[in-house]
Design an enzyme around this catalytic site. Structure first.
Site, PDB file in Angstrom:
ATOM      1  N   ARG A 198       0.822  -1.221   0.000  1.00  0.00           N
ATOM      2  CA  ARG A 198       0.000   0.000   0.000  1.00  0.00           C
ATOM      3  C   ARG A 198       0.854   1.269   0.000  1.00  0.00           C
ATOM      4  NH1 ARG A 198      -4.818  -1.885   4.093  1.00  0.00           N
ATOM      5  NH2 ARG A 198      -6.048  -2.894   2.478  1.00  0.00           N
ATOM      6  N   LYS A 226     -17.157 -16.527   3.975  1.00  0.00           N
ATOM      7  CA  LYS A 226     -18.570 -16.218   4.225  1.00  0.00           C
ATOM      8  C   LYS A 226     -19.382 -15.918   2.979  1.00  0.00           C
ATOM      9  CE  LYS A 226     -17.727 -13.751   8.382  1.00  0.00           C
ATOM     10  NZ  LYS A 226     -17.637 -12.338   8.493  1.00  0.00           N
ATOM     11  N   GLY A 282      -7.139  -8.109  -0.572  1.00  0.00           N
ATOM     12  CA  GLY A 282      -7.277  -9.021   0.555  1.00  0.00           C
ATOM     13  C   GLY A 282      -6.441 -10.278   0.445  1.00  0.00           C
ATOM     14  N   GLY A 333     -12.071  -4.771   1.060  1.00  0.00           N
ATOM     15  CA  GLY A 333     -13.492  -4.424   1.154  1.00  0.00           C
ATOM     16  C   GLY A 333     -13.907  -3.465   0.053  1.00  0.00           C
TER      17      GLY A 333
END
Ligand code: AMP
Length: 398
Positions: free
Chosen positions: A40, A201, A355, A378
């Site tokens: 990043r 999930k 991610g 996200g």
């Protein structure tokens, strides 16, 4: 959401003070400060260098972790600052407060060609509350707002959205790149468009599956979320991860895929174990022969073969979420195989949506062979879902 945003190349920055929102929220050792992955920081260097080379003075803003308005030493931006100083090769002074006297003094004294880093914005509760007074005060430090923190674009905080109400606001070069690659891949994809979704999930991916069903030619499902789809098909899954609340939803998605002519691929075989551990004994199972006392940990060889084939025929591949418990090397085969198959597709547009899948690609050492690896986990999921990202929507259109 319009992806065609003004960037720093569209405005005159010479002699201006720039409020540059970066994402220095890098994974690091809380005790020693050692940074595990500096992607990043590195990916925002082109923006910082461009601004300095064009005569701007740069006030760097970032968050780190979730201190919820408390001053926490282990979430200070010190280690990010030290690393940035090495990468830039110039001093990077840092403020001792957030918008206190030290911030104001250091920002007022800043000259063209110089940078200053403001301490973790989330040490002030007003940041996450997007408090208008705090945002106005932040904006008063500079002449222009530049947003380059793609990983924080899905949050409407004072430093990602609030300041844009008080300053001319444009995109940095990293955000421009993210919008160009991901926006184009979704709006006008080179076909066939293959989307690969994994991770634990189903609930996190509901919106993405729904929206990709309208756009993709093939959707590949792997990882923990695939077992909920198997249950929807009436298959056995032993003690595998199950999101019982979303079985009906999975059934609907399977029906919708059929209706829309989208090829929805699910695992035909899996590697399963009795315990969730790195050295648990692996056995090969199929949805028809899934033992009641075992849990699925990875894709099986037949599935790896068919998923790799689907990737080989693609014009565009978008991937988000690991195909198994890839943190345990014995169960990283499916995830690594997807990364390898994508890396071989040099004629296709290959995009990894941040991610875990991004870190799997970095670990594989093949990242240079991908078209784009998003810096936002996200944020890139929400982008793929077609949601409005507040940090992007607030920037000036071209
Ligand atoms: P997510 O945050 O939803 O993208 O999920 C990422 C996590 O899913 C990783 O930590 C993986 O270990 C986990 N995961 C992937 N496949 C499985 C599986 N079959 N069983 C349990 N966890 C899994």
């Amino acid at each position: 959401m319009n992806y065609d945003k003004k960037t720093i190349r569209d405005i005159d920055v010479a002699g201006k003070k720039i409020l540059l929102r970066c994402d220095f929220n890098v994974p690091h050792d809380k005790a020693t400060g050692v940074i595990h992955d500096d992607t990043r920081i590195v990916s925002t260097l082109p923006t910082i260098r461009y601004l300095l080379d064009h005569g701007a003075a740069v006030i760097l803003l970032s968050h780190m972790g979730r201190p919820h308005g408390q001053w926490k030493k282990e979430l200070s931006l010190f280690s990010a600052r030290d690393h940035l100083e090495k990468l830039l090769g110039i001093p990077v002074p840092m403020t001792q407060d957030v918008l206190g006297p030290d911030t104001k003094e250091k920002c007022a004294a800043l000259q063209p060609g110089q940078v200053v880093l403001v301490e973790n914005l989330r040490f002030r509760i007003e940041e996450e509350k997007n408090d208008p007074d705090f945002a106005r005060e932040l904006a008063s430090l500079a002449d222009i707002f530049v947003f380059d923190a793609f990983g924080a674009a899905h949050r409407a905080h004072a430093s990602t959205e609030g300041v844009s109400h008080y300053l001319p606001s444009v995109a940095g070069l990293l955000v421009e790149k993210e919008l160009n690659f991901m926006g184009k891949a979704l709006e006008d994809p080179k076909r066939p468009l293959v989307a690969i979704l994994g991770g634990a999930k189903v609930s996190d991916k509901i919106g993405v599956i729904n929206s990709l069903l309208q756009k993709a030619d093939t959707i590949i499902i792997g990882g923990g979320m695939s077992y909920t789809f198997q249950v929807a098909l009436g298959n056995q899954i032993g003690t595998s991860l199950l999101d019982a609340d979303h079985v009906d939803y999975a059934r609907e998605m399977i029906a919708k895929a059929k209706e829309l002519g989208v090829n929805l691929l699910l695992p035909q075989d899996n590697i399963a174990t009795k315990e969730f551990s790195a050295d648990a004994e692996p056995v090969l199972v199929t949805p028809a022969t899934f033992p009641a006392d075992r849990m699925g940990m990875d894709l099986g060889p037949k599935t790896i073969e068919s998923y790799s084939q689907a990737i080989q025929g693609a014009g565009t591949v978008i991937w988000n979420g690991p195909m198994g418990v890839f943190e345990f090397p014995a169960f990283a085969k499916g995830t690594n195989a997807v990364a390898a198959a994508m890396a071989q597709q040099t004629d296709a547009i290959t995009i990894v949506g941040g991610g875990d899948s991004a870190s799997a690609v970095e670990k594989s050492g093949q990242s240079a062979k991908f078209t784009h690896i998003s810096t936002g986990g996200g944020a890139s999921l929400e982008f793929l879902e077609g949601l409005v990202l507040p940090g992007i929507a607030c920037l000036a259109d071209k």
